[in-house]
Enzyme design. Sequence first.
Site, PDB file in Angstrom:
ATOM      1  N   ASP A  67       0.815  -1.211   0.000  1.00  0.00           N
ATOM      2  CA  ASP A  67       0.000   0.000   0.000  1.00  0.00           C
ATOM      3  C   ASP A  67       0.854   1.268   0.000  1.00  0.00           C
ATOM      4  O   ASP A  67       2.071   1.219   0.189  1.00  0.00           O
ATOM      5  CB  ASP A  67      -0.953   0.004   1.214  1.00  0.00           C
ATOM      6  CG  ASP A  67      -0.267  -0.430   2.510  1.00  0.00           C
ATOM      7  OD1 ASP A  67       0.968  -0.396   2.567  1.00  0.00           O
ATOM      8  OD2 ASP A  67      -0.972  -0.784   3.460  1.00  0.00           O
ATOM      9  N   HIS A 138      -6.838  -4.603  10.354  1.00  0.00           N
ATOM     10  CA  HIS A 138      -6.622  -4.335   8.917  1.00  0.00           C
ATOM     11  C   HIS A 138      -5.336  -5.006   8.423  1.00  0.00           C
ATOM     12  O   HIS A 138      -4.383  -5.180   9.172  1.00  0.00           O
ATOM     13  CB  HIS A 138      -6.667  -2.834   8.589  1.00  0.00           C
ATOM     14  CG  HIS A 138      -5.484  -2.026   9.012  1.00  0.00           C
ATOM     15  ND1 HIS A 138      -5.573  -0.679   9.292  1.00  0.00           N
ATOM     16  CD2 HIS A 138      -4.176  -2.334   9.201  1.00  0.00           C
ATOM     17  CE1 HIS A 138      -4.386  -0.220   9.613  1.00  0.00           C
ATOM     18  NE2 HIS A 138      -3.519  -1.205   9.568  1.00  0.00           N
ATOM     19  N   GLU A 143      -9.554  -1.863   5.620  1.00  0.00           N
ATOM     20  CA  GLU A 143     -10.074  -1.532   6.938  1.00  0.00           C
ATOM     21  C   GLU A 143     -11.356  -2.313   7.229  1.00  0.00           C
ATOM     22  O   GLU A 143     -12.067  -2.712   6.298  1.00  0.00           O
ATOM     23  CB  GLU A 143     -10.396  -0.024   6.987  1.00  0.00           C
ATOM     24  CG  GLU A 143      -9.214   0.898   6.720  1.00  0.00           C
ATOM     25  CD  GLU A 143      -8.330   1.081   7.951  1.00  0.00           C
ATOM     26  OE1 GLU A 143      -8.300   0.203   8.830  1.00  0.00           O
ATOM     27  OE2 GLU A 143      -7.659   2.131   8.022  1.00  0.00           O
TER      28      GLU A 143
HETATM   29  C1  F6R Z   1       1.521  -1.166   6.020  1.00  0.00           C
HETATM   30  C2  F6R Z   1       0.369  -2.024   6.248  1.00  0.00           C
HETATM   31  C3  F6R Z   1      -0.396  -1.955   7.515  1.00  0.00           C
HETATM   32  C4  F6R Z   1       0.470  -2.240   8.735  1.00  0.00           C
HETATM   33  C5  F6R Z   1      -0.346  -2.142  10.005  1.00  0.00           C
HETATM   34  C6  F6R Z   1       0.477  -2.360  11.255  1.00  0.00           C
HETATM   35  O1  F6R Z   1       2.075  -1.444   4.758  1.00  0.00           O
HETATM   36  O2  F6R Z   1       0.053  -2.763   5.391  1.00  0.00           O
HETATM   37  O3  F6R Z   1      -1.436  -2.885   7.442  1.00  0.00           O
HETATM   38  O4  F6R Z   1       1.020  -3.516   8.615  1.00  0.00           O
HETATM   39  O5  F6R Z   1      -0.946  -0.878  10.097  1.00  0.00           O
HETATM   40  O6  F6R Z   1       1.372  -1.321  11.409  1.00  0.00           O
HETATM   41  P1  F6R Z   1       2.491  -1.346  12.549  1.00  0.00           P
HETATM   42  O7  F6R Z   1       3.428  -2.441  12.183  1.00  0.00           O
HETATM   43  O8  F6R Z   1       3.129   0.002  12.498  1.00  0.00           O
HETATM   44  O9  F6R Z   1       1.772  -1.625  13.835  1.00  0.00           O
END
Ligand code: F6R
Length: 247
Positions: A67, A138, A143
């Site tokens: 993303d 997500h 979402e």
């Molecule tokens: C980012 C993504 C998101 C993150 C998720 C967790 O490319 O795909 O789904 O994996 O928001 O983020 P962290 O690791 O910062 O808790």
Amino acid sequence: MKTILCDSYEEMSKAGALIIADQLKAKPDSVLGFATGSTPVGMYTELAKMNKNGEMDFSKVTTFNLDEYYPIDPKNQQSYRYFMNENLFNKINIDISKTFVPEGYSSDSTAACKKYEKMIKDAGGIDLQVLGIGVNGHIGFNEPAKNLKASTHVTDLTESTIEANSRFFASREDVPRQAITMGIGTILKSKKIILLITGENKSKALNDLLGDDIITDNPATFLKVHNDVTLICDKEAYYGRDNTQER
Ligand code: F6R
């Protein structure tokens, strides 16, 4: 789903890196799917170390990121393109022209989504996709919602995601309100998937993954229909705060 329960974040990062190393041994020209966020940073550091030590070769690898914010300039330090260059691509022997991130800078977001989906298909599909998970379940920026999207699409970020990601921006107002993300179907077409989960605040999302229900309010639960998913988690995420959840 297979679960690898680790004692620490370092152990998780190494476990993830070893799975990628095995993938590249078996198929040096693999197509890898990458995630951003804080969770995979330790694994990227490990991959860079292994590459430097000559234990891994990325020269034939192609990558697609899950993303990107929309709209965003790739030179913006908060863009996922910038993140990947800084945390991984600039540290390994990858051909940067074979690393792809959704075009958050495109003036035609719908066309950018279609193009991204086709590029993944033309590359032969993703061999191994790395995922993190949001506190709300997500994956990518799919979402929680009544209806989820199968293909790469533009999505509105939820208030909880804007709040969670505001830690990377100067202020909450600076967080883009939209993103381009692979859809649930794009992710599920990957041949193999690893999902890294760290921290007590992810334990509710992980708990849903360990049960039998598929819930649109926790998009990660769709991974249950895939036949090659490995969860790599630490004890905080697995057991939660009070260590009393039945497993
Ligand atoms: C980012 C993504 C998101 C993150 C998720 C967790 O490319 O795909 O789904 O994996 O928001 O983020 P962290 O690791 O910062 O808790």
